[in-house]
Design a protein around this motif. Structure first.
Motif, PDB file in Angstrom:
ATOM      1  N   LEU A 145      -3.552   1.143  -5.454  1.00 34.93           N
ATOM      2  CA  LEU A 145      -2.368   1.684  -4.780  1.00 34.93           C
ATOM      3  C   LEU A 145      -2.413   3.210  -4.913  1.00 34.93           C
ATOM      4  O   LEU A 145      -1.881   3.789  -5.859  1.00 34.93           O
ATOM      5  CB  LEU A 145      -1.089   1.111  -5.398  1.00 34.93           C
ATOM      6  CG  LEU A 145      -0.913  -0.411  -5.269  1.00 34.93           C
ATOM      7  CD1 LEU A 145       0.376  -0.863  -5.960  1.00 34.93           C
ATOM      8  CD2 LEU A 145      -0.908  -0.838  -3.812  1.00 34.93           C
ATOM      9  N   VAL A 146      -3.033   3.832  -3.954  1.00 34.47           N
ATOM     10  CA  VAL A 146      -3.358   5.255  -4.070  1.00 34.47           C
ATOM     11  C   VAL A 146      -2.131   6.160  -3.980  1.00 34.47           C
ATOM     12  O   VAL A 146      -2.206   7.340  -4.325  1.00 34.47           O
ATOM     13  CB  VAL A 146      -4.384   5.670  -2.989  1.00 34.47           C
ATOM     14  CG1 VAL A 146      -5.714   4.978  -3.228  1.00 34.47           C
ATOM     15  CG2 VAL A 146      -3.854   5.355  -1.585  1.00 34.47           C
ATOM     16  N   LYS A 147      -1.007   5.632  -3.505  1.00 34.90           N
ATOM     17  CA  LYS A 147       0.206   6.459  -3.400  1.00 34.90           C
ATOM     18  C   LYS A 147       1.117   6.322  -4.622  1.00 34.90           C
ATOM     19  O   LYS A 147       2.142   7.005  -4.713  1.00 34.90           O
ATOM     20  CB  LYS A 147       0.988   6.090  -2.138  1.00 34.90           C
ATOM     21  CG  LYS A 147       0.269   6.450  -0.843  1.00 34.90           C
ATOM     22  CD  LYS A 147       1.172   6.235   0.355  1.00 34.90           C
ATOM     23  CE  LYS A 147       0.497   6.668   1.651  1.00 34.90           C
ATOM     24  NZ  LYS A 147       1.385   6.522   2.815  1.00 34.90           N
ATOM     25  N   LEU A 148       0.757   5.444  -5.560  1.00 36.51           N
ATOM     26  CA  LEU A 148       1.623   5.164  -6.703  1.00 36.51           C
ATOM     27  C   LEU A 148       1.767   6.408  -7.582  1.00 36.51           C
ATOM     28  O   LEU A 148       0.771   6.987  -8.033  1.00 36.51           O
ATOM     29  CB  LEU A 148       1.051   4.007  -7.532  1.00 36.51           C
ATOM     30  CG  LEU A 148       2.026   3.300  -8.478  1.00 36.51           C
ATOM     31  CD1 LEU A 148       3.141   2.629  -7.679  1.00 36.51           C
ATOM     32  CD2 LEU A 148       1.304   2.282  -9.345  1.00 36.51           C
ATOM     33  N   LYS A 149       3.021   6.816  -7.814  1.00 39.32           N
ATOM     34  CA  LYS A 149       3.300   7.999  -8.628  1.00 39.32           C
ATOM     35  C   LYS A 149       3.999   7.657  -9.941  1.00 39.32           C
ATOM     36  O   LYS A 149       3.939   8.442 -10.887  1.00 39.32           O
ATOM     37  CB  LYS A 149       4.168   8.990  -7.835  1.00 39.32           C
ATOM     38  CG  LYS A 149       3.459   9.620  -6.643  1.00 39.32           C
ATOM     39  CD  LYS A 149       4.343  10.683  -6.005  1.00 39.32           C
ATOM     40  CE  LYS A 149       3.621  11.367  -4.837  1.00 39.32           C
ATOM     41  NZ  LYS A 149       4.453  12.438  -4.251  1.00 39.32           N
ATOM     42  N   LEU A 150       4.685   6.514  -9.984  1.00 39.01           N
ATOM     43  CA  LEU A 150       5.383   6.123 -11.214  1.00 39.01           C
ATOM     44  C   LEU A 150       5.074   4.660 -11.509  1.00 39.01           C
ATOM     45  O   LEU A 150       5.272   3.794 -10.650  1.00 39.01           O
ATOM     46  CB  LEU A 150       6.891   6.337 -11.076  1.00 39.01           C
ATOM     47  CG  LEU A 150       7.746   6.086 -12.322  1.00 39.01           C
ATOM     48  CD1 LEU A 150       9.032   6.927 -12.270  1.00 39.01           C
ATOM     49  CD2 LEU A 150       8.124   4.625 -12.540  1.00 39.01           C
ATOM     50  N   LEU A 151       4.617   4.406 -12.727  1.00 38.02           N
ATOM     51  CA  LEU A 151       4.332   3.038 -13.189  1.00 38.02           C
ATOM     52  C   LEU A 151       4.961   2.861 -14.555  1.00 38.02           C
ATOM     53  O   LEU A 151       4.657   3.611 -15.489  1.00 38.02           O
ATOM     54  CB  LEU A 151       2.821   2.795 -13.255  1.00 38.02           C
ATOM     55  CG  LEU A 151       2.374   1.417 -13.751  1.00 38.02           C
ATOM     56  CD1 LEU A 151       2.887   0.311 -12.837  1.00 38.02           C
ATOM     57  CD2 LEU A 151       0.842   1.356 -13.855  1.00 38.02           C
TER      58      LEU A 151
ATOM     59  N   GLN B  58      -2.963   9.437  -8.440  1.00 40.01           N
ATOM     60  CA  GLN B  58      -1.749  10.173  -8.065  1.00 40.01           C
ATOM     61  C   GLN B  58      -0.607   9.982  -9.063  1.00 40.01           C
ATOM     62  O   GLN B  58       0.482  10.541  -8.866  1.00 40.01           O
ATOM     63  CB  GLN B  58      -1.281   9.718  -6.669  1.00 40.01           C
ATOM     64  CG  GLN B  58      -2.280   9.979  -5.551  1.00 40.01           C
ATOM     65  CD  GLN B  58      -2.633  11.445  -5.436  1.00 40.01           C
ATOM     66  OE1 GLN B  58      -1.752  12.294  -5.350  1.00 40.01           O
ATOM     67  NE2 GLN B  58      -3.921  11.745  -5.464  1.00 40.01           N
ATOM     68  N   LEU B  59      -0.845   9.216 -10.123  1.00 40.59           N
ATOM     69  CA  LEU B  59       0.235   8.951 -11.083  1.00 40.59           C
ATOM     70  C   LEU B  59       0.794  10.238 -11.665  1.00 40.59           C
ATOM     71  O   LEU B  59       0.043  11.066 -12.197  1.00 40.59           O
ATOM     72  CB  LEU B  59      -0.266   8.067 -12.229  1.00 40.59           C
ATOM     73  CG  LEU B  59      -0.061   6.559 -12.134  1.00 40.59           C
ATOM     74  CD1 LEU B  59      -0.410   5.897 -13.465  1.00 40.59           C
ATOM     75  CD2 LEU B  59       1.349   6.176 -11.714  1.00 40.59           C
ATOM     76  N   GLU B  60       2.101  10.375 -11.565  1.00 37.96           N
ATOM     77  CA  GLU B  60       2.801  11.505 -12.177  1.00 37.96           C
ATOM     78  C   GLU B  60       3.581  11.073 -13.405  1.00 37.96           C
ATOM     79  O   GLU B  60       3.859  11.885 -14.284  1.00 37.96           O
ATOM     80  CB  GLU B  60       3.746  12.142 -11.154  1.00 37.96           C
ATOM     81  CG  GLU B  60       3.045  12.740  -9.948  1.00 37.96           C
ATOM     82  CD  GLU B  60       4.013  13.268  -8.910  1.00 37.96           C
ATOM     83  OE1 GLU B  60       5.217  13.436  -9.237  1.00 37.96           O
ATOM     84  OE2 GLU B  60       3.602  13.506  -7.751  1.00 37.96           O
TER      85      GLU B  60
ATOM     86  N   LYS C 186       0.797  -1.223   0.000  1.00 39.71           N
ATOM     87  CA  LYS C 186       0.000   0.000   0.000  1.00 39.71           C
ATOM     88  C   LYS C 186       0.833   1.278   0.000  1.00 39.71           C
ATOM     89  O   LYS C 186       0.317   2.347  -0.314  1.00 39.71           O
ATOM     90  CB  LYS C 186      -0.946   0.009   1.217  1.00 39.71           C
ATOM     91  CG  LYS C 186      -1.874  -1.196   1.293  1.00 39.71           C
ATOM     92  CD  LYS C 186      -2.761  -1.311   0.056  1.00 39.71           C
ATOM     93  CE  LYS C 186      -3.729  -2.494   0.179  1.00 39.71           C
ATOM     94  NZ  LYS C 186      -4.513  -2.675  -1.065  1.00 39.71           N
ATOM     95  N   THR C 187       2.109   1.197   0.382  1.00 40.57           N
ATOM     96  CA  THR C 187       2.947   2.410   0.450  1.00 40.57           C
ATOM     97  C   THR C 187       3.750   2.636  -0.829  1.00 40.57           C
ATOM     98  O   THR C 187       4.543   3.584  -0.905  1.00 40.57           O
ATOM     99  CB  THR C 187       3.927   2.318   1.638  1.00 40.57           C
ATOM    100  OG1 THR C 187       4.725   1.137   1.493  1.00 40.57           O
ATOM    101  CG2 THR C 187       3.172   2.261   2.952  1.00 40.57           C
ATOM    102  N   LEU C 188       3.547   1.776  -1.811  1.00 37.95           N
ATOM    103  CA  LEU C 188       4.366   1.830  -3.016  1.00 37.95           C
ATOM    104  C   LEU C 188       4.169   3.150  -3.762  1.00 37.95           C
ATOM    105  O   LEU C 188       3.045   3.584  -4.020  1.00 37.95           O
ATOM    106  CB  LEU C 188       4.002   0.653  -3.933  1.00 37.95           C
ATOM    107  CG  LEU C 188       5.132   0.052  -4.781  1.00 37.95           C
ATOM    108  CD1 LEU C 188       6.326  -0.342  -3.917  1.00 37.95           C
ATOM    109  CD2 LEU C 188       4.616  -1.137  -5.578  1.00 37.95           C
ATOM    110  N   ILE C 189       5.301   3.782  -4.105  1.00 40.02           N
ATOM    111  CA  ILE C 189       5.296   5.029  -4.869  1.00 40.02           C
ATOM    112  C   ILE C 189       5.785   4.781  -6.288  1.00 40.02           C
ATOM    113  O   ILE C 189       5.277   5.361  -7.240  1.00 40.02           O
ATOM    114  CB  ILE C 189       6.184   6.089  -4.179  1.00 40.02           C
ATOM    115  CG1 ILE C 189       5.679   6.382  -2.767  1.00 40.02           C
ATOM    116  CG2 ILE C 189       6.239   7.380  -4.991  1.00 40.02           C
ATOM    117  CD1 ILE C 189       6.625   7.248  -1.950  1.00 40.02           C
TER     118      ILE C 189
END
Length: 1080
Positions: free
Chosen positions: A619-625, A645-647, A596-599
């Protein structure tokens, strides 16, 4: 009774005190009342400073291209601006935080006060830097006697290096020598010297191919072969194929850096240096014994610098402060403590250059004299203290931490800024930054600072840095002590988990690039923050492996053979970064959805994964995939948009459907995206919402894999083949801000590009390539509504195979269009006649650097200077002209060329221009003024004229006398040429014409009779001549060469026996001249 004088004094004192404190109070009160105004004033001034800094940096790069050395004053100013930029970014972040927080909270005076105060103080620093922008000395040319015309910025030649270099060059010129060893202490400059020798060999064309390979402490033979194959353009890299390929090269030099033990160069690598006399090997090593076991024919030691040379280098790195009163004496002692090692001198000089207090220098000297750790090898002892001192002088904890991060990678690794950024984000190392873009920018900034300190080096790969192996050793030692608790065993060939007494205390463990396969059950790593297991043949890990790693933030499993992830991965409640790139056997990643903490999650080239777990989209904290090249993967509809939250989203090599494209557009925080839109031509004209991609700053949108393989230096790129009308709709958000656009075989009816982007008309575009778009008649069709800055930022324009192209711009050219163009390239545009009409010439000439025209009929005269006036300097920056297959071209230019024009032209090539009558005509106008002013072509270095059958001569003496820089003259297949230099009334050819001429090539000139028609027997002094190649010039009776011109010339090159026989009949002023040639 109170004395009146005392009363007056006390009253005055009281009044002064009140005024003092009132002034202070007003000042400090203004910090939080007017914090916004103070910040805006600081920002305005800093933006002005940044613009000047950018201009200065461009001048620096231009000076370096001209082999000039930048003054310490300029380097120090740029460094100070860089430091102020760091402070500005912090203040701006604080200001933005205040604005954001005060939307929903009661104003907090403390943050306001801090921003107002800091902005005021830093504005004063910006003012001081603006005052210093006018440099007394910007740069100076390199003294050829000292620096040997070096273009390697890291190479500085002194007595010891000069002597070693000459020995190496002599050995390379010796036919009996095939393998040369260069040895010396770590940090003494072996690699830099070898690279400089390689550069010189290639520049002088002594070797046609020069290959540079890093070997390192634990050599990987397969990787060495791959590196050689890559530089030869080979896909296969077996030793047999390498041997065969290397034998095809007439002269090839292979440079092997950092060799520690014997390598079987012939049997294992495939380098045929013994049997192929044209193949030579040069290697570097710290020890002479290595050169011996490699059976080097010649071994050359690179000795430490002398005391005086050490001081000279130290002064260069430390700047003027080292020579100031009260410091020079101790500075000389500091330089002496560096023991003549250039690496130590560089890092210590850089570390101390900002200290103006003698006590700081005394303290540094004291530190350098302290003992080194007992276990450090002798050859590292002299470097340890200087390097540790430089580390201790890094000004922030962030810089120190990032420097230590660089030792996590194997020796000689190209450390990617992206990799470092992903680790830093996972560990939350830069906790004050909220976005990935901010962190990436900060990492780049810190690495630049480390480069300035000489602790990290430039890499040959874009976006990467490197560590010198000795610096890395010291970094590993520093990282292992105190509270750092690093354990670095990268690239050592380990097969099992390391035995370590203090494993429970380790915070960061790097075991990358090994042979790991065996892992213990449940290791006790309760304090571990980062674990790198990438690039190992790992097939499995015990299910309970991660149970005692609850604090783990970063885990890298990339490039392993792992088939499944252990269930204990769910114990990692703090994991921020998980890298699984190129795990080709990995199929099931369901456990990832529980993190759950994956960014950051990267799955590049995980070709076995067919589906992502549904829980991953929560995964609501995910910023990079990163799902690039996951070719088996299917992304279900209505999934990606949940990752709000994806950047950053990377889908290279993954076929993005129209539905997925629309879904991606709903991600409001997206800053970077890379999309492979394979079937873009089938997309409907569905409108992407107008508010899409509001913060998008980096993108690559492409539909041809070979298009994507073309690297780009720009941040916003579109590469589309067979685009149709629908691109106006789905591509609008990207076209609006694109920096690079490449279009191939467009399937639309537009006659110009404006319908694609009719709002700003490509105002941000910097590079445009259009190929085979047959309907396009012009780039820009200008109307009253066309924005004045249409194509205003365009620097490179390339138009290929455009059948209907008639002109670049139709109608009046908008006020700011094309004014920044640096490269204009038109090829096979067979309908364009007037390539540079006068309005376009006036607009583009100021910044144009390259003019490349091929297969375009063109006008009779390429450059029309008529009516431009004598006061304007035309084409002041133009460096290269290439004209090919221009069927209408008769003359290069007409009209009076304004003085100063074309002064930077270095390369001029004319090929197959069948009607060309003259190139460098020098007739006079009606006022008897020269059409080509004096020294117009003073910087011309290369001239090639090929296949121009109407041309009867090349120069007149008045032009030839001014070609002071010409190095290569090639005249090829020009059937009508009778003389190279024609006769000219009132002007004779000087004996010293062409003083820099190195190479002369005359091929198939059947009518050539004279070099100089005015005096056929004239002999010229060519002191730089190195090479002559003559084919089928049988009517030429003389070569205008005197004996003194043959100091460097050894061979005259012929292909046929007829040419050899012709050479023997040549007439010579001095009969001994002929004997100086070795006919080949």
């Amino acid at each position: 009774m109170v004395n009146p004088c005392l009363s007056n004094f006390c009253g005055g004192l009281e009044s002064a005190i009140v005024k003092y404190f009132w002034k202070k109070l007003k000042t400090h009160t203004s910090y939080f009342i007017y914090y916004k105004k103070k910040f805006e004033k600081f920002k305005q001034q800093f933006d002005h400073l940044k613009a000047i800094r950018d201009g200065t940096q461009q001048k620096v790069e231009a000076a370096k291209r001209n082999n000039e050395v930048i003054s310490d004053e300029v380097n120090l100013w740029l460094n100070d601006v860089l430091e102020l930029e760091e402070k500005f970014n912090n203040i701006e972040n604080n200001f933005n935080r205040i604005v954001r927080d005060e939307k929903c909270c009661i104003p907090n005076l403390a943050p306001r006060y801090k921003v107002g105060r800091d902005a005021t103080k830093k504005k004063a620093e910006a003012s001081e830097l603006l005052d210093r922008k006018n440099f007394q000395v910007f740069s100076h040319t390199i003294d050829p006697s000292n620096l040997g015309h070096s273009s390697n910025k890291d190479f500085v030649s002194f007595g010891a290096t000069n002597e070693a270099m000459q020995k190496v060059i002599d050995a390379l010129n010796d036919d009996k020598v095939n393998l040369i060893g260069i040895y010396g202490m770590g940090g003494v400059g072996k690699t830099t010297l070898m690279e400089e020798v390689g550069r010189k060999m290639k520049e002088a064309e002594i070797f046609h191919v020069v290959i540079d390979v890093v070997v390192s402490h634990n050599p990987n033979i397969a990787q060495i072969r791959r590196d050689i194959a890559d530089q030869l353009g080979m896909r296969e890299s077996s030793n047999k194929m390498l041997t065969t390929r290397l034998k095809q090269e007439k002269k090839v030099l292979i440079m092997l850096d950092d060799v520690w033990a014997r390598l079987e160069l012939v049997k294992e690598v495939g380098i045929p240096y013994r049997e192929h006399k044209g193949c030579k090997v040069m290697l570097t090593s710290r020890k002479a014994e290595t050169c011996n076991v490699m059976e080097a024919d010649v071994s050359v030691e690179v000795a430490n610098l002398s005391e005086e040379d050490s001081w000279q280098l130290f002064r260069m790195r430390a700047g003027q402060v080292a020579e100031s009163d009260g410091i020079e004496l101790v500075a000389r002692k500091v330089a002496r403590e560096c023991c003549g090692l250039p690496l130590a001198i560089a890092v210590v000089g850089r570390a101390l250059r900002s200290y103006k207090d003698a006590s700081a220098w005394e303290d540094a000297l004291s530190q350098l004299k302290q003992s080194v750790p007992l276990h450090m090898e002798e050859l590292e002892e002299k470097l340890f203290k200087p390097l540790e001192l430089s580390y201790q002088n890094l000004k922030t904890a962030e810089l120190k931490q990032l420097f230590l991060y660089c030792c996590l990678f194997r020796e000689d690794y190209d450390i990617s800024e992206d990799e470092v950024t992903q680790y830093v984000v996972g560990e939350n190392l830069l906790s004050n930054l909220s976005t990935l873009e901010d962190v990436r920018g900060r990492v780049h900034f810190l690495l630049q600072k480390l480069k300035l300190s000489c602790l990290v080096l430039d890499s040959k790969k874009d976006g990467c840095v490197k560590l010198h192996d000795v610096v890395r050793d010291v970094a590993i030692y520093i990282g292992s002590k105190d509270n750092n608790h690093f354990l670095v065993k990268a690239g050592l060939g380990l097969r099992g988990w390391p035995e370590c007494k203090n494993l429970a205390d380790c915070k960061r463990i790097s075991l990358s690039n090994n042979l790991l396969q065996k892992f213990p059950e449940k290791p006790n790593c309760s304090k571990l923050i980062l674990l790198l297991l990438n690039m190992n043949p790992i097939t499995s890990v015990p299910d309970n492996f991660f149970e005692n790693m609850a604090t783990l933030n970063v885990l890298d499993f990339s490039n392993t053979d792992i088939t499944s992830l252990p269930s204990s991965l769910t114990c990692l409640k703090c994991l921020g970064t998980l890298r699984l790139d190129r795990c080709k056997w990995l199929i099931d990643i369901n456990v990832v959805g529980e993190l759950k903490t994956l960014i950051i999650l990267t799955l590049q080239e995980c070709r076995g994964i067919s589906a992502l777990p549904e829980s991953l989209y929560c995964l609501v904290k995910l910023k990079l995939l990163d799902l690039s090249n996951c070719t088996m993967l299917q992304i279900p509809r209505n999934s990606i948009h949940k990752l709000t939250q994806l950047e950053e989203l990377y889908l290279r090599g993954y076929n993005v459907t129209e539905a997925l494209l629309v879904e991606v557009a709903s991600l409001k925080s997206l800053v970077r995206v890379e999309l492979y839109v394979k079937y873009a031509k089938d997309f409907s004209e569905q409108i992407i919402p107008a508010d899409s991609y509001q913060v998008l700053h980096h993108f690559i949108i492409y539909n041809e894999s070979d298009r994507f393989s073309l690297a780009s230096k720009y941040q916003r790129n579109i590469f589309i083949k067979q685009a149709n009308q629908s691109m106006i709709s789905w591509g609008k958000p990207f076209l609006r801000i694109a920096e690079e656009l490449r279009l191939d075989s467009c399937q639309w009816n537009f006659t110009d590009l404006i319908p694609l982007e009719n709002l700003s008309c490509f105002a941000t575009l910097k590079s445009l390539l259009i190929v085979n778009c047959r309907q396009i008649q012009c780039l820009l069709r200008s109307t009253d509504d066309t924005p004045s800055n249409a194509f205003g930022e365009l620097m490179k324009l390339t138009l290929l195979d455009m059948e209907k192209l008639e002109q670049v711009c139709h109608g009046q050219l908008p006020a700011h269009s094309l004014g920044k163009l640096r490269t204009l390239e038109l090829r096979r545009c067979r309908n364009i006649i007037d390539i540079l009409p006068q309005d376009l010439l006036v607009r583009v000439h100021q910044n144009l650097v390259e003019l490349l025209l091929e297969g375009c009929p063109g006008p009779h005269v390429l450059l029309n200077f008529e009516g431009l006036g004598h006061d304007s300097v035309i084409f002041p920056k133009l460096q290269m002209i290439r004209l090919s297959q221009m069927s209408n071209l008769i003359s290069f230019c007409n009209g009076v060329v304004p003085p100063g024009s074309l002064h930077n032209l270095t390369t001029f090539e004319v090929v197959n221009c069948k009607k060309l009558l003259n190139l460098f005509s020098q007739t006079l106008d009606a006022t008897r003024s020269r059409l080509l002013p004096s020294e117009t072509f003073k910087k011309l270095k290369q001239l090639q004229i090929m296949g121009c059958p109407c041309l009867k001569h090349v120069f007149l003496p008045s032009i030839a006398n001014e070609l002071h820089s010409l190095e290569r003259l090639e005249i090829n297949n020009n059937g009508s040429i009778e003389t190279i230099i024609a006769d000219e009334d009132g002007c004779d050819l000087k004996k010293g014409a062409f003083p820099m001429l190195k190479k002369v090539v005359f091929i198939k000139l059947p009518r050539l009779r004279y070099f100089f028609e005015g005096e056929p027997t004239k002999i010229l002094d060519w002191p730089s001549l190195e090479y002559i190649h003559v084919v089928e010039c049988w009517n030429l009776a003389r070569l205008p060469i005197e004996r003194g011109s043959l100091q460097k010339q050894e061979n005259v090159h012929f292909v046929r026996l007829d040419d050899v026989n012709w050479f023997k009949t040549l007439k010579w002023e001095d009969h001994t001249t002929k004997s100086r040639f070795d006919i080949m």
